[in-house]
Design a protein around this motif. Structure first.
Motif, PDB file in Angstrom:
ATOM      1  N   ASN A  24       8.276   7.507   9.793  1.00 30.90           N
ATOM      2  CA  ASN A  24       7.285   6.437   9.653  1.00 30.90           C
ATOM      3  C   ASN A  24       6.714   6.306   8.240  1.00 30.90           C
ATOM      4  OD1 ASN A  24       7.451   5.866  12.428  1.00 30.90           O
ATOM      5  ND2 ASN A  24       5.923   7.442  12.898  1.00 30.90           N
ATOM      6  N   TYR A  25       6.959   7.298   7.432  1.00 32.87           N
ATOM      7  CA  TYR A  25       6.354   7.357   6.091  1.00 32.87           C
ATOM      8  C   TYR A  25       7.435   7.729   5.086  1.00 32.87           C
ATOM      9  CZ  TYR A  25       3.629   9.289   2.175  1.00 32.87           C
ATOM     10  OH  TYR A  25       3.120   9.569   0.941  1.00 32.87           O
ATOM     11  N   PHE A  26       7.568   6.880   4.068  1.00 32.70           N
ATOM     12  CA  PHE A  26       8.585   7.145   3.043  1.00 32.70           C
ATOM     13  C   PHE A  26       7.934   7.117   1.671  1.00 32.70           C
ATOM     14  CE2 PHE A  26      11.706   5.722  -0.101  1.00 32.70           C
ATOM     15  CZ  PHE A  26      12.700   6.672   0.078  1.00 32.70           C
TER      16      PHE A  26
ATOM     17  N   PRO B 261       6.037  -4.292   0.377  1.00 32.58           N
ATOM     18  CA  PRO B 261       5.492  -3.688  -0.844  1.00 32.58           C
ATOM     19  C   PRO B 261       5.104  -2.229  -0.625  1.00 32.58           C
ATOM     20  CG  PRO B 261       3.870  -5.135   0.185  1.00 32.58           C
ATOM     21  CD  PRO B 261       5.152  -5.333   0.942  1.00 32.58           C
ATOM     22  N   MET B 262       5.451  -1.387  -1.574  1.00 36.02           N
ATOM     23  CA  MET B 262       5.047   0.002  -1.548  1.00 36.02           C
ATOM     24  C   MET B 262       3.785   0.152  -2.397  1.00 36.02           C
ATOM     25  SD  MET B 262       8.786   1.892  -1.884  1.00 36.02           S
ATOM     26  CE  MET B 262       8.189   3.520  -1.393  1.00 36.02           C
ATOM     27  N   GLN B 263       3.089   1.251  -2.226  1.00 39.75           N
ATOM     28  CA  GLN B 263       1.895   1.543  -3.005  1.00 39.75           C
ATOM     29  C   GLN B 263       2.164   2.737  -3.918  1.00 39.75           C
ATOM     30  OE1 GLN B 263      -0.824   2.246   0.320  1.00 39.75           O
ATOM     31  NE2 GLN B 263      -1.906   0.356  -0.188  1.00 39.75           N
ATOM     32  N   GLN B 264       1.534   2.723  -5.073  1.00 40.95           N
ATOM     33  CA  GLN B 264       1.622   3.901  -5.917  1.00 40.95           C
ATOM     34  C   GLN B 264       0.835   5.019  -5.243  1.00 40.95           C
ATOM     35  OE1 GLN B 264      -0.665   3.970  -9.454  1.00 40.95           O
ATOM     36  NE2 GLN B 264       0.513   5.593 -10.427  1.00 40.95           N
ATOM     37  N   SER B 265       1.511   6.132  -4.991  1.00 47.39           N
ATOM     38  CA  SER B 265       0.861   7.283  -4.375  1.00 47.39           C
ATOM     39  C   SER B 265       0.121   8.092  -5.431  1.00 47.39           C
ATOM     40  CB  SER B 265       1.887   8.156  -3.652  1.00 47.39           C
ATOM     41  OG  SER B 265       1.282   9.293  -3.077  1.00 47.39           O
ATOM     42  N   TRP B 266       0.862   8.568  -6.427  1.00 49.07           N
ATOM     43  CA  TRP B 266       0.309   9.255  -7.597  1.00 49.07           C
ATOM     44  C   TRP B 266       1.415   9.361  -8.628  1.00 49.07           C
ATOM     45  CZ3 TRP B 266       2.428  13.982  -9.223  1.00 49.07           C
ATOM     46  CH2 TRP B 266       3.304  14.592  -8.316  1.00 49.07           C
ATOM     47  N   GLY B 267       1.052   9.373  -9.893  1.00 54.58           N
ATOM     48  CA  GLY B 267       2.062   9.489 -10.942  1.00 54.58           C
ATOM     49  C   GLY B 267       3.163   8.469 -10.775  1.00 54.58           C
ATOM     50  N   ALA B 268       4.409   8.942 -10.765  1.00 47.94           N
ATOM     51  CA  ALA B 268       5.572   8.071 -10.623  1.00 47.94           C
ATOM     52  C   ALA B 268       6.090   8.029  -9.190  1.00 47.94           C
ATOM     53  CB  ALA B 268       6.681   8.535 -11.566  1.00 47.94           C
ATOM     54  N   VAL B 269       5.245   8.424  -8.235  1.00 50.21           N
ATOM     55  CA  VAL B 269       5.612   8.441  -6.813  1.00 50.21           C
ATOM     56  C   VAL B 269       5.064   7.196  -6.124  1.00 50.21           C
ATOM     57  CG1 VAL B 269       5.432   9.687  -4.626  1.00 50.21           C
ATOM     58  CG2 VAL B 269       5.626  10.964  -6.782  1.00 50.21           C
ATOM     59  N   TRP B 270       5.946   6.505  -5.390  1.00 47.60           N
ATOM     60  CA  TRP B 270       5.567   5.307  -4.638  1.00 47.60           C
ATOM     61  C   TRP B 270       5.805   5.556  -3.149  1.00 47.60           C
ATOM     62  CZ3 TRP B 270       3.841   0.603  -6.899  1.00 47.60           C
ATOM     63  CH2 TRP B 270       3.764   0.637  -8.303  1.00 47.60           C
ATOM     64  N   LYS B 271       4.949   4.970  -2.291  1.00 50.30           N
ATOM     65  CA  LYS B 271       4.988   5.284  -0.857  1.00 50.30           C
ATOM     66  C   LYS B 271       4.895   4.025   0.000  1.00 50.30           C
ATOM     67  CE  LYS B 271      -0.049   5.820  -0.428  1.00 50.30           C
ATOM     68  NZ  LYS B 271      -1.162   6.712  -0.061  1.00 50.30           N
ATOM     69  N   LEU B 272       5.381   4.153   1.225  1.00 52.24           N
ATOM     70  CA  LEU B 272       5.227   3.126   2.251  1.00 52.24           C
ATOM     71  C   LEU B 272       4.898   3.820   3.565  1.00 52.24           C
ATOM     72  CD1 LEU B 272       5.432   0.208   3.327  1.00 52.24           C
ATOM     73  CD2 LEU B 272       7.873   0.619   3.695  1.00 52.24           C
ATOM     74  N   ASN B 273       3.727   3.528   4.079  1.00 53.79           N
ATOM     75  CA  ASN B 273       3.305   4.064   5.378  1.00 53.79           C
ATOM     76  C   ASN B 273       3.371   2.917   6.372  1.00 53.79           C
ATOM     77  OD1 ASN B 273       2.263   5.526   7.471  1.00 53.79           O
ATOM     78  ND2 ASN B 273       0.368   6.114   6.431  1.00 53.79           N
ATOM     79  N   SER B 274       4.483   2.818   7.103  1.00 49.33           N
ATOM     80  CA  SER B 274       4.735   1.628   7.915  1.00 49.33           C
ATOM     81  C   SER B 274       4.015   1.651   9.263  1.00 49.33           C
ATOM     82  CB  SER B 274       6.240   1.476   8.157  1.00 49.33           C
ATOM     83  OG  SER B 274       6.695   2.500   9.023  1.00 49.33           O
TER      84      SER B 274
ATOM     85  N   SER C  95       5.319   2.547  11.877  1.00 49.16           N
ATOM     86  CA  SER C  95       6.382   2.477  12.880  1.00 49.16           C
ATOM     87  C   SER C  95       7.657   3.041  12.263  1.00 49.16           C
ATOM     88  CB  SER C  95       6.596   1.047  13.378  1.00 49.16           C
ATOM     89  OG  SER C  95       6.949   0.202  12.302  1.00 49.16           O
ATOM     90  N   SER C  96       8.651   3.252  13.081  1.00 53.36           N
ATOM     91  CA  SER C  96       9.876   3.888  12.605  1.00 53.36           C
ATOM     92  C   SER C  96      10.607   2.999  11.597  1.00 53.36           C
ATOM     93  CB  SER C  96      10.792   4.193  13.793  1.00 53.36           C
ATOM     94  OG  SER C  96      11.936   4.889  13.357  1.00 53.36           O
ATOM     95  N   LEU C  97      10.963   3.573  10.472  1.00 57.07           N
ATOM     96  CA  LEU C  97      11.694   2.867   9.427  1.00 57.07           C
ATOM     97  C   LEU C  97      13.196   3.009   9.668  1.00 57.07           C
ATOM     98  CD1 LEU C  97       9.539   4.148   6.436  1.00 57.07           C
ATOM     99  CD2 LEU C  97       9.655   1.771   7.213  1.00 57.07           C
ATOM    100  N   VAL C  98      13.919   1.920   9.427  1.00 56.81           N
ATOM    101  CA  VAL C  98      15.359   1.905   9.692  1.00 56.81           C
ATOM    102  C   VAL C  98      16.133   1.933   8.374  1.00 56.81           C
ATOM    103  CG1 VAL C  98      17.260   0.677  10.801  1.00 56.81           C
ATOM    104  CG2 VAL C  98      14.957   0.582  11.804  1.00 56.81           C
ATOM    105  N   ALA C  99      16.823   3.028   8.126  1.00 59.76           N
ATOM    106  CA  ALA C  99      17.648   3.168   6.917  1.00 59.76           C
ATOM    107  C   ALA C  99      19.035   2.570   7.168  1.00 59.76           C
ATOM    108  CB  ALA C  99      17.750   4.628   6.545  1.00 59.76           C
TER     109      ALA C  99
END
Length: 275
Positions: free
Chosen positions: A187-189, A218-231, A233-237
């Motif tokens: 759910n979180y990438f 859209p993803m959010q900047q988590s910290w530094g050069a790390v970006w995140k997406l907290n959906s 729900s289950s993310l489909v790769a």
């Protein structure tokens, strides 16, 4: 001479005097400094900043620091030529990956030649706060500004006033790389983005699930050069990632995160920004 002029008719005398006046004015208005316009414009691209150094004399400052690059900082293409930046350049992590040229001339050990460095860390206190721009350079970067054989002498100075300017990042043969954060799950990438050509830093990252999807999230900047997406729900790769640089240029890494991806793994794309 006077008798010659008197022998001429008034119109001829007036013509000679007018021509002589024009030639005199033309000569007095010529300014050779205009030939140095390009040099002046080149010099004006540089701005003043303070510089210190940290870590070991021939090291990379720290292991990745506030941008999260970990031990990549002392390996190619960074090769320890990095810097921790004051708030005006670190930009709460949005400045991670940006490239600059730095040079010094005030110390006799300074070569005056520019050295390219990458922002990989934050310098949050001391002169980094009191100066409008400050680079806390790795020992390697600081020494690289020196005349050959005088790196130690320059590092002994400890503090310098330098000049800097923003430049494009360029990592020949290196493609965009994504290191999946160890806390990622279905759910979180989150991922660390590395080795961006061009701007070097990012203003936006978007994720698209599955190759047949048309919806970018859209993803959010988590910290530094790390970006995140907290959906939620289950993310489909597989995931595609669209990166936007500070200048607005975009690049898409299609399907770069495969089905069956794992936290802590690194995935390399086949694309990068144009330079």
């Amino acid at each position: 001479m006077m008798s010659t002029i008197m022998a001429l008719n008034p119109f001829t005398v007036f013509t000679y005097l007018t021509l002589f006046s024009l030639l005199t004015i033309s000569c007095s208005c010529f300014n050779p400094k205009i030939l140095n316009v390009s040099k002046t414009e080149s010099d004006s691209n540089w701005s003043p900043a303070g510089a210190t150094w940290y870590g070991s004399p021939n090291g990379a400052g720290s292991d990745g620091g506030a941008c999260g690059y970990t031990n990549a900082v002392d390996q190619p293409p960074f090769s320890s030529l990095i810097a921790a930046a004051g708030p005006s350049l670190f930009k709460s992590g949005k400045g991670c990956g940006a490239c600059f040229q730095v040079k010094c001339t005030e110390n006799k050990a300074c070569s005056g030649k520019p050295v390219r460095v990458v922002i990989t860390d934050s310098c949050p206190g001391g002169p980094c706060l009191s100066e409008s721009a400050h680079f806390d350079l790795s020992g390697t970067s600081f020494g690289a500004m020196a005349v050959s054989g005088q790196a130690d002498q320059l590092r002994n100075a400890g503090v310098l006033q330098i000049q800097y300017k923003r430049v494009e990042c360029n990592y020949p043969g290196v493609k965009l790389t994504f290191h999946v954060d160890s806390g990622s799950n279905s759910n979180y990438f989150a991922a660390l983005v590395e080795y961006e050509d061009g701007d070097g830093d990012l203003s936006r990252v978007d994720l698209k699930q599955a190759l047949d999807s048309e919806s970018w999230q859209p993803m959010q900047q988590s910290w530094g050069a790390v970006w995140k997406l907290n959906s939620g729900s289950s993310l489909v790769a597989p995931f595609s990632l669209k990166l936007t640089g500070e200048s607005g240029q975009t690049v898409v890494a299609n399907g770069v995160i495969p089905a069956g991806w794992q936290p802590g793994k690194t995935y390399r794309s086949i694309v990068n920004f144009k330079v």
